[in-house]
Motif scaffolding. Structure first.
Motif, short mmCIF file in Angstrom:
data_model
loop_
_atom_site.label_atom_id
_atom_site.label_comp_id
_atom_site.label_asym_id
_atom_site.label_seq_id
_atom_site.Cartn_x
_atom_site.Cartn_y
_atom_site.Cartn_z
N LEU A 179 25.71 48.14 36.83
CA LEU A 179 25.57 47.63 37.94
C LEU A 179 26.82 48.31 39.16
CD1 LEU A 179 26.23 43.84 36.86
CD2 LEU A 179 24.09 44.75 37.60
N HIS A 180 26.61 47.98 40.27
CA HIS A 180 27.63 48.58 41.53
C HIS A 180 28.75 47.20 41.45
CE1 HIS A 180 28.82 50.26 44.89
NE2 HIS A 180 28.96 49.14 45.53
N ALA A 181 29.77 47.72 42.15
CA ALA A 181 30.81 46.67 42.54
C ALA A 181 31.39 47.13 43.75
CB ALA A 181 31.69 46.54 41.10
N ASP A 182 31.82 45.95 44.24
CA ASP A 182 32.45 46.21 45.59
C ASP A 182 34.02 45.03 45.53
OD1 ASP A 182 31.24 47.78 47.33
OD2 ASP A 182 29.83 46.62 47.87
N ILE A 183 34.73 45.43 46.15
CA ILE A 183 36.18 44.53 46.16
C ILE A 183 36.54 44.14 47.41
CG2 ILE A 183 36.79 45.13 43.82
CD1 ILE A 183 38.99 46.94 44.94
N TYR A 184 37.25 43.13 47.66
CA TYR A 184 38.04 43.09 48.85
C TYR A 184 39.37 42.38 48.52
CZ TYR A 184 39.62 41.38 53.53
OH TYR A 184 40.19 41.54 54.64
N ILE A 185 40.36 43.04 48.93
CA ILE A 185 41.74 42.70 48.60
C ILE A 185 42.58 42.60 50.08
CG2 ILE A 185 43.95 43.09 47.47
CD1 ILE A 185 41.58 43.15 45.63
N PRO A 186 42.44 41.39 50.51
CA PRO A 186 43.50 41.12 51.95
C PRO A 186 44.78 41.31 51.85
CG PRO A 186 43.43 38.88 50.50
CD PRO A 186 42.52 40.00 49.79
N LYS A 187 45.42 41.91 53.34
CA LYS A 187 46.58 42.41 53.33
C LYS A 187 47.51 41.45 52.99
CE LYS A 187 45.65 45.50 57.35
NZ LYS A 187 44.03 45.33 57.54
N ASN A 188 47.37 40.25 52.79
CA ASN A 188 48.56 39.26 52.42
C ASN A 188 48.12 38.82 50.89
OD1 ASN A 188 46.04 37.72 52.75
ND2 ASN A 188 46.83 35.99 53.52
N PHE A 189 47.55 39.62 50.18
CA PHE A 189 47.35 39.10 48.78
C PHE A 189 48.82 39.32 48.00
CE2 PHE A 189 46.36 40.01 44.24
CZ PHE A 189 45.82 38.88 44.14
N ALA A 190 49.19 38.31 47.39
CA ALA A 190 50.44 38.54 46.61
C ALA A 190 50.35 38.68 44.98
CB ALA A 190 51.28 37.11 46.98
N LYS A 191 51.26 39.30 44.41
CA LYS A 191 51.08 39.56 43.15
C LYS A 191 50.90 38.13 42.57
CE LYS A 191 53.59 41.66 39.36
NZ LYS A 191 54.88 42.23 38.87
N ASN A 192 50.01 38.03 41.41
CA ASN A 192 49.80 37.16 40.61
C ASN A 192 49.17 35.96 41.64
OD1 ASN A 192 51.15 37.48 38.06
ND2 ASN A 192 53.02 37.18 38.81
N GLY A 193 48.11 36.57 42.41
CA GLY A 193 47.12 35.77 43.32
C GLY A 193 46.04 35.41 42.60
N PRO A 194 45.02 34.63 42.96
CA PRO A 194 43.66 34.37 42.36
C PRO A 194 42.76 35.52 42.80
CG PRO A 194 44.15 33.26 44.31
CD PRO A 194 45.34 33.96 44.34
N GLY A 223 24.95 44.45 28.45
CA GLY A 223 24.28 44.36 29.41
C GLY A 223 25.16 43.89 30.74
N GLU A 224 24.48 43.12 31.53
CA GLU A 224 25.25 42.88 32.93
C GLU A 224 26.40 42.04 32.47
OE1 GLU A 224 22.17 41.51 35.49
OE2 GLU A 224 20.96 42.99 35.31
N PRO A 225 26.55 40.99 31.62
CA PRO A 225 27.53 40.34 31.52
C PRO A 225 28.86 41.03 31.23
CG PRO A 225 25.84 38.91 30.61
CD PRO A 225 25.25 40.43 30.87
N LEU A 226 28.71 42.08 30.48
CA LEU A 226 29.78 42.79 29.93
C LEU A 226 30.22 43.83 30.98
CD1 LEU A 226 31.72 43.62 27.84
CD2 LEU A 226 30.18 45.26 26.80
N SER A 227 29.33 44.32 31.61
CA SER A 227 29.55 45.00 33.23
C SER A 227 30.41 44.16 33.87
CB SER A 227 28.43 45.48 33.72
OG SER A 227 27.72 46.41 33.20
N ILE A 228 30.05 42.86 34.18
CA ILE A 228 30.91 42.01 35.33
C ILE A 228 32.29 41.93 34.17
CG2 ILE A 228 31.02 39.72 36.26
CD1 ILE A 228 27.91 39.88 36.29
N ARG A 229 32.20 41.58 32.99
CA ARG A 229 33.50 41.43 32.46
C ARG A 229 34.58 42.70 32.78
NH1 ARG A 229 37.93 40.42 31.62
NH2 ARG A 229 38.98 39.81 29.67
#
Length: 300
Positions: free
Chosen positions: A24-39, A99-105
């Protein structure tokens, strides 16, 4: 609201994450205001969609800016599935450890480590095939997630091949009620506390019949020990919301059946709390599933 070109620039590639057995491919988005121990919210697109198109339509990255939420977007490759659907019905892609579940994990583990995510606040949502794969992830890796939201999806273990998948999508057959919860219990050795479950479905969905929404609810009712009618029914933005609470009074399952809506993610793009943009499978109905799901998870 971001323009489409802005949205295209919002996601960045997650270049390295474990062994990726599901390719699988993966993208992320981490906002500028993301704080440590955030969700962290894991978002799975539907068939014929991409991570970017789903983010643009659903408004998750806009909400992430607002609330300081990290986002992970696993993305299917056309070499795995010509419709870019997650393979929620193929035996190699529905079990723990491959498979795909382990990739996502592996993706989740990488993002949690890279960005100091609170491991007790990891959530997952998806539409259609992404909703069905959300069911797979919640069953095979329940210890990873605090909550899951399944939009126009299917219960875990409802199909073992493409032909069965097509029949189940139409609302026919499927596991008996007595087997639904054991399918989840047998998918791992986990014994709780189980992730909370949010279920969304169009009342006029002709692609995935909304009988599947009720099956998902029943699959998790026994696990959460909340069998029987809902604890309460209330109205949210003009739509009925059914809620099941456990013995401690905690909301553990919610269900929205959006009357008159077809196959897709319910959005509300207009107004002060508007998110996303109407598109194919992104349906303007006057309620933002993105915002309501985040609220159910305690993220807003």
């Amino acid at each position: 609201m971001p323009t489409f070109s802005d949205s295209n620039d919002r996601l960045t590639v997650l270049k390295k994450f474990g062994t990726d057995p599901g390719s699988l491919h993966a993208d992320i988005y981490i906002p500028k205001n993301f704080a440590k121990n955030g969700p962290l919210v894991v978002v799975l697109h539907g068939s014929t969609q991409s991570a970017e198109s789903y983010d643009h339509g659903s408004g998750w990255s806009t909400l992430a800016d607002e609330c300081g939420i990290a986002l992970l977007y696993p993305e299917q490759r056309k070499t795995n599935n010509p419709l870019s659907s997650f393979n929620w019905f193929k035996s190699g892609d529905t079990e723990r450890g491959g498979g795909e579940p382990l990739s996502i994990r592996h993706m989740i583990k990488q993002v949690v480590e890279d960005h100091a995510i609170d491991p007790s606040r990891v959530f997952i949502t998806g539409l259609s095939s992404g909703g069905a794969m959300t069911s797979v992830m919640l069953a095979t890796y329940p210890e990873v997630f605090a909550g899951g939201a399944i939009i126009a999806g299917l219960p875990y273990g409802s199909a073992d091949n493409m032909m069965e998948a097509m029949v189940r999508m139409k609302g026919y057959g499927g596991p008996s009620d007595s087997k639904l919860d054991s399918l989840v219990r047998d998918a791992s050795t986990f014994d709780g506390p189980w992730p909370t479950i949010s279920v969304w479905h169009g009342g006029s969905d002709t692609t995935v019949n909304n009988a599947n929404a009720d099956s998902i609810v029943r699959q998790w009712q026994k696990i959460h020990k909340v069998e029987g009618p809902p604890t309460r029914v209330e109205e949210v933005d003009g739509f009925p919301r059914q809620v099941w609470c456990n013995d401690e009074g905690r909301e553990v399952i919610e269900e929205y059946i959006i009357k008159g809506m077809g196959h897709g993610t319910p959005i509300m793009a207009e107004g002060d709390e508007g998110l996303g943009e109407e598109d194919r499978f992104m349906l303007e109905v006057g309620i933002s599933s993105t915002r309501r799901i985040a609220h159910f998870w305690g993220l807003t």
